[in-house]
Design an enzyme around this catalytic site. Sequence first.
Site, short mmCIF file in Angstrom:
data_model
loop_
_atom_site.label_atom_id
_atom_site.label_comp_id
_atom_site.label_asym_id
_atom_site.label_seq_id
_atom_site.Cartn_x
_atom_site.Cartn_y
_atom_site.Cartn_z
NE ARG A 12 -3.84 0.20 2.03
CZ ARG A 12 -4.53 0.37 2.76
NH1 ARG A 12 -5.14 -0.38 3.94
NH2 ARG A 12 -5.43 1.42 2.79
CB CYS A 13 3.95 2.02 1.37
SG CYS A 13 5.31 3.24 1.35
CB SER A 14 3.85 5.27 -3.43
OG SER A 14 4.42 6.13 -2.66
#
Length: 117
Positions: A12-14
Site C-alpha cells: 500500500r506504500c508507494s
Amino acid sequence: MTEKTIIWHNPRCSKSRETLALLESRGDALEIREYIDTPPGVDELKSVMAMLGFQSAHEWLRKTEPVYRELGLKAIEDEAVLLDAMSKNPKLIERPVVIHGGKAMIGRPPEQVLELF
C-alpha cells in the site's frame, strides 16, 4: 550462489512499491516479506535495527501513524517498550526495509538501497 536480498514490503506504500520495482529490475534473488501480515518479533527488530545503524528505535518509528500518538511513544525512552510496540503495530516501522549482505537500509528515497550492493 548469490546472496538473497530481503525487502520488508508494504504494497500500500508507494515508496515500498518503487523500491521493490527497483530491486526486481536488478534481477537479484529476492525475498518479499509483507511485514504488516508477518510482523517481526522484538529480537528480529533489534537485529535489523543494528544493521540499519540506528542507536534508538525512535529513529525507525513512523511518527505520523495515529498509533504513535495513541500509545504516547514520543515520551517513551525504554527501547524494549518501543520495539514491542513496533512488533505489535508493524505500521510503526518506517518502510521499506531492504536487507542484504548483513546490512539494512530504508528505501527513502528508493535509490538509496542500491548502496547495499
